[in-house]
Scaffold this active site. Structure first.
Site, PDB file in Angstrom:
ATOM      1  CD  GLU A 137      78.227  31.639  74.915  1.00  0.00           C
ATOM      2  OE1 GLU A 137      77.608  30.665  74.462  1.00  0.00           O
ATOM      3  OE2 GLU A 137      78.703  32.550  74.208  1.00  0.00           O
ATOM      4  CE  LYS A 164      86.039  27.648  76.377  1.00  0.00           C
ATOM      5  NZ  LYS A 164      87.457  27.729  75.889  1.00  0.00           N
TER       6      LYS A 164
HETATM    7  P1  NAD Z   1      88.294  31.912  67.465  1.00  0.00           P
HETATM    8  O1  NAD Z   1      87.358  30.888  66.958  1.00  0.00           O
HETATM    9  O2  NAD Z   1      88.358  33.244  66.801  1.00  0.00           O
HETATM   10  O3  NAD Z   1      89.784  31.345  67.489  1.00  0.00           O
HETATM   11  C1  NAD Z   1      90.099  30.051  67.886  1.00  0.00           C
HETATM   12  C2  NAD Z   1      91.510  29.755  67.409  1.00  0.00           C
HETATM   13  O4  NAD Z   1      91.831  28.416  67.828  1.00  0.00           O
HETATM   14  C3  NAD Z   1      91.675  29.780  65.889  1.00  0.00           C
HETATM   15  O5  NAD Z   1      92.841  30.486  65.551  1.00  0.00           O
HETATM   16  C4  NAD Z   1      91.776  28.315  65.497  1.00  0.00           C
HETATM   17  O6  NAD Z   1      92.573  28.096  64.340  1.00  0.00           O
HETATM   18  C5  NAD Z   1      92.409  27.723  66.730  1.00  0.00           C
HETATM   19  N1  NAD Z   1      92.082  26.285  66.881  1.00  0.00           N
HETATM   20  C6  NAD Z   1      90.844  25.714  66.793  1.00  0.00           C
HETATM   21  N2  NAD Z   1      90.933  24.400  66.964  1.00  0.00           N
HETATM   22  C7  NAD Z   1      92.250  24.116  67.182  1.00  0.00           C
HETATM   23  C8  NAD Z   1      92.968  22.926  67.442  1.00  0.00           C
HETATM   24  N3  NAD Z   1      92.344  21.741  67.500  1.00  0.00           N
HETATM   25  N4  NAD Z   1      94.309  22.998  67.637  1.00  0.00           N
HETATM   26  C9  NAD Z   1      94.952  24.196  67.587  1.00  0.00           C
HETATM   27  N5  NAD Z   1      94.310  25.359  67.324  1.00  0.00           N
HETATM   28  C10 NAD Z   1      92.982  25.318  67.131  1.00  0.00           C
HETATM   29  O7  NAD Z   1      87.926  32.062  69.013  1.00  0.00           O
HETATM   30  P2  NAD Z   1      87.972  33.344  69.948  1.00  0.00           P
HETATM   31  O8  NAD Z   1      86.672  34.061  69.837  1.00  0.00           O
HETATM   32  O9  NAD Z   1      89.229  34.084  69.738  1.00  0.00           O
HETATM   33  O10 NAD Z   1      87.983  32.642  71.379  1.00  0.00           O
HETATM   34  C11 NAD Z   1      89.207  32.260  71.993  1.00  0.00           C
HETATM   35  C12 NAD Z   1      88.917  31.626  73.329  1.00  0.00           C
HETATM   36  O11 NAD Z   1      88.207  32.534  74.164  1.00  0.00           O
HETATM   37  C13 NAD Z   1      88.043  30.373  73.231  1.00  0.00           C
HETATM   38  O12 NAD Z   1      88.528  29.429  74.143  1.00  0.00           O
HETATM   39  C14 NAD Z   1      86.648  30.854  73.605  1.00  0.00           C
HETATM   40  O13 NAD Z   1      85.904  29.823  74.196  1.00  0.00           O
HETATM   41  C15 NAD Z   1      86.993  31.948  74.609  1.00  0.00           C
HETATM   42  N6  NAD Z   1      86.001  33.043  74.696  1.00  0.00           N
HETATM   43  C16 NAD Z   1      85.554  33.684  73.573  1.00  0.00           C
HETATM   44  C17 NAD Z   1      84.650  34.759  73.691  1.00  0.00           C
HETATM   45  C18 NAD Z   1      84.169  35.525  72.483  1.00  0.00           C
HETATM   46  O14 NAD Z   1      83.294  36.390  72.618  1.00  0.00           O
HETATM   47  N7  NAD Z   1      84.702  35.301  71.294  1.00  0.00           N
HETATM   48  C19 NAD Z   1      84.203  35.138  74.950  1.00  0.00           C
HETATM   49  C20 NAD Z   1      84.683  34.456  76.084  1.00  0.00           C
HETATM   50  C21 NAD Z   1      85.583  33.416  75.940  1.00  0.00           C
HETATM   51  P1  TYD Z   2      77.025  35.306  68.790  1.00  0.00           P
HETATM   52  O1  TYD Z   2      77.834  36.448  68.279  1.00  0.00           O
HETATM   53  O2  TYD Z   2      76.952  34.049  67.984  1.00  0.00           O
HETATM   54  O3  TYD Z   2      77.558  34.996  70.261  1.00  0.00           O
HETATM   55  P2  TYD Z   2      76.939  34.020  71.422  1.00  0.00           P
HETATM   56  O4  TYD Z   2      75.875  33.195  70.841  1.00  0.00           O
HETATM   57  O5  TYD Z   2      78.138  33.236  71.801  1.00  0.00           O
HETATM   58  O6  TYD Z   2      76.455  34.943  72.475  1.00  0.00           O
HETATM   59  O7  TYD Z   2      75.538  35.801  69.020  1.00  0.00           O
HETATM   60  C1  TYD Z   2      75.258  36.925  69.854  1.00  0.00           C
HETATM   61  C2  TYD Z   2      73.757  37.083  69.904  1.00  0.00           C
HETATM   62  O8  TYD Z   2      73.271  37.439  68.600  1.00  0.00           O
HETATM   63  C3  TYD Z   2      73.026  35.799  70.284  1.00  0.00           C
HETATM   64  O9  TYD Z   2      71.890  36.136  71.094  1.00  0.00           O
HETATM   65  C4  TYD Z   2      72.560  35.244  68.950  1.00  0.00           C
HETATM   66  C5  TYD Z   2      72.329  36.490  68.107  1.00  0.00           C
HETATM   67  N1  TYD Z   2      72.541  36.327  66.653  1.00  0.00           N
HETATM   68  C6  TYD Z   2      71.547  36.735  65.747  1.00  0.00           C
HETATM   69  O10 TYD Z   2      70.470  37.219  66.144  1.00  0.00           O
HETATM   70  N2  TYD Z   2      71.783  36.561  64.405  1.00  0.00           N
HETATM   71  C7  TYD Z   2      72.931  36.012  63.920  1.00  0.00           C
HETATM   72  O11 TYD Z   2      73.073  35.855  62.679  1.00  0.00           O
HETATM   73  C8  TYD Z   2      73.950  35.642  64.865  1.00  0.00           C
HETATM   74  C9  TYD Z   2      75.247  35.038  64.398  1.00  0.00           C
HETATM   75  C10 TYD Z   2      73.714  35.825  66.221  1.00  0.00           C
END
Ligand code: NAD
Ligand code: TYD
Length: 352
Positions: A137, A164
């Site tokens: 993103e 980020k």
């Molecule tokens: P998540 O929100 O599920 O988990 C985040 C974790 O970080 C949680 O366990 C939370 O308790 C912990 N945390 C938050 N604030 C904290 C703090 N101040 N100190 C210590 N721990 C803290 O997130 P995720 O989806 O597992 O994402 C993990 C990483 O991967 C993030 O850095 C995110 O930007 C990156 N990422 C996520 C996605 C996705 O699709 N979810 C995609 C690409 C990159």
């Molecule tokens: P999301 O899972 O929040 O991931 P990101 O915004 O980080 O890509 O959302 C994925 C896509 O789905 C995004 O285009 C927003 C859309 N979305 C909905 O249409 N309805 C919802 O309730 C949510 C949470 C997301």
């Protein structure tokens, strides 16, 4: 990194992606010590780690990356060789209502960790590594064509992606300025088990189970590139061990879906799994007000990690989605635990 015996700090290991990373490392490398530092915010859940909680090479530490002296002490105490940094505020919608929380954890928290690593490793950076896990993103939004490569300029649009992007820049700056050995990866949207039901796929699975409406933002024609979380965890292991210092690796599924098409596929699969009449879940789709600053399209060119490190996704989207749905259906208790309490307030605020 050599694979002899390492003390690795994983931050955010109780969250969605972090839990898969921790489970992978703990089971694959019995000679490593894996330290999982997590503040257990609403998104962190130790239930995600039940399968490995008693392993002798695993230690959970509850703590906040904003707590500077606590973080410094951890480096002194456990003599980390490497850091895999995932802790973050991760939800775009929450970043729109509370940007400062994202500045604090994602930027200041990352800088605290960088400082601790720099200060603790200062006399010897050899065989050390700071791995920053980031998102696609940061590149902003694509138009109808094209892919994000490692050379795409940063152009973040949401407070989440801006925070980020900022943390990515700090990691690079610590490399340039202090010689800190680092790698960064930028990944596309993940899905799979342990995903908190506020993001699209787990939210909609939960709502379909409960026969609640499915809030599609805008016209639903937004596109995301979906990757099964276990494939991301494998890529993270590979980048940590085999990636080159100062390099970025884009990770993605080569798997673009318009939201509305994905939601319709999910509805179809869930009707079968739940023995409901074909078409009944689709009736739950409701178009709602769009997200402000909504990025039109994300799509990753993952050819660098494929060519240089030999990584590619191991499951198709159909397989991954089926596994994910099965996991949520088999883990009703997990779902009901995480959706009680504060979740109800969040849901009311966001969707009513
Ligand atoms: P998540 O929100 O599920 O988990 C985040 C974790 O970080 C949680 O366990 C939370 O308790 C912990 N945390 C938050 N604030 C904290 C703090 N101040 N100190 C210590 N721990 C803290 O997130 P995720 O989806 O597992 O994402 C993990 C990483 O991967 C993030 O850095 C995110 O930007 C990156 N990422 C996520 C996605 C996705 O699709 N979810 C995609 C690409 C990159
Ligand atoms: P999301 O899972 O929040 O991931 P990101 O915004 O980080 O890509 O959302 C994925 C896509 O789905 C995004 O285009 C927003 C859309 N979305 C909905 O249409 N309805 C919802 O309730 C949510 C949470 C997301």
């Amino acid at each position: 990194m050599n694979k002899k015996s390492l003390n690795i700090l994983v931050t955010g290991g109780a969250g969605f992606i972090g839990s898969h990373v921790v489970m992978g490392l703990v089971t694959k490398y019995p000679n490593y010590n894996i330290f999982n530092l997590d503040a257990l915010t609403y998104a962190g859940n130790l239930e995600n780690l039940k399968s490995i909680q008693d392993y002798p090479n695993y230690t959970f530490i509850k703590g906040n990356i904003l707590d500077e002296s606590f973080i410094n002490n951890l480096f002194e105490k456990y003599e980390f060789d490497g850091v895999i940094h995932l802790a973050a505020e991760s939800h775009v919608d929450r970043s729109i209502t509370d940007p400062l929380a994202f500045v604090k954890t994602n930027i200041i928290g990352t800088v605290n960790l960088l400082n601790a690593a720099k200060n603790y490793w200062k006399n010897d950076f050899s065989e050390k590594r700071f791995y920053h896990v980031s998102t696609d993103e940061v590149y902003g939004s694509l138009g109808k064509t094209g892919l994000f490569t490692e050379e795409t300029p940063y152009d973040p649009n949401s407070p989440y992606s801006a925070s980020k992007a900022s943390s990515d820049h700090f990691v690079r700056a610590y490399g340039e300025t202090y010689g800190l050995p680092y790698v960064i990866s930028n990944c596309s949207n993940n899905y799979g088990p342990n995903h908190f039901p506020e993001k699209l796929i787990p939210l909609f699975i939960n709502n379909i189970i409960q026969e609640k409406s499915l809030p599609v933002y805008g016209d639903g024609n937004y596109t995301r590139d979906w990757l099964f979380v276990e494939d991301h965890a494998v890529a993270i292991d590979l980048v940590f061990h085999e990636g080159k210092n100062t390099e970025t690796y884009n990770i993605g599924g080569f798997n673009e879906w318009k939201n509305i098409d994905l939601v319709k596929l999910l509805c179809k699969l869930m009707d079968v799994k739940l023995n409901r009449v074909n078409g009944s879940s689709e009736k739950l789709i409701t178009y709602v007000k769009d997200r402000p600053g909504h990025d039109l399209r994300y799509a990753i060119d993952a050819s660098k990690i494929n060519k240089n490190l030999g990584w590619k996704p191991s499951v198709t989207f159909e397989e991954g989605l089926a596994k994910t749905i099965d996991w949520y259906l088999q883990n009703e208790e997990w779902l009901s635990n995480v959706t009680s309490g504060n979740y109800q307030e969040y849901y009311k605020k966001m969707y009513t």
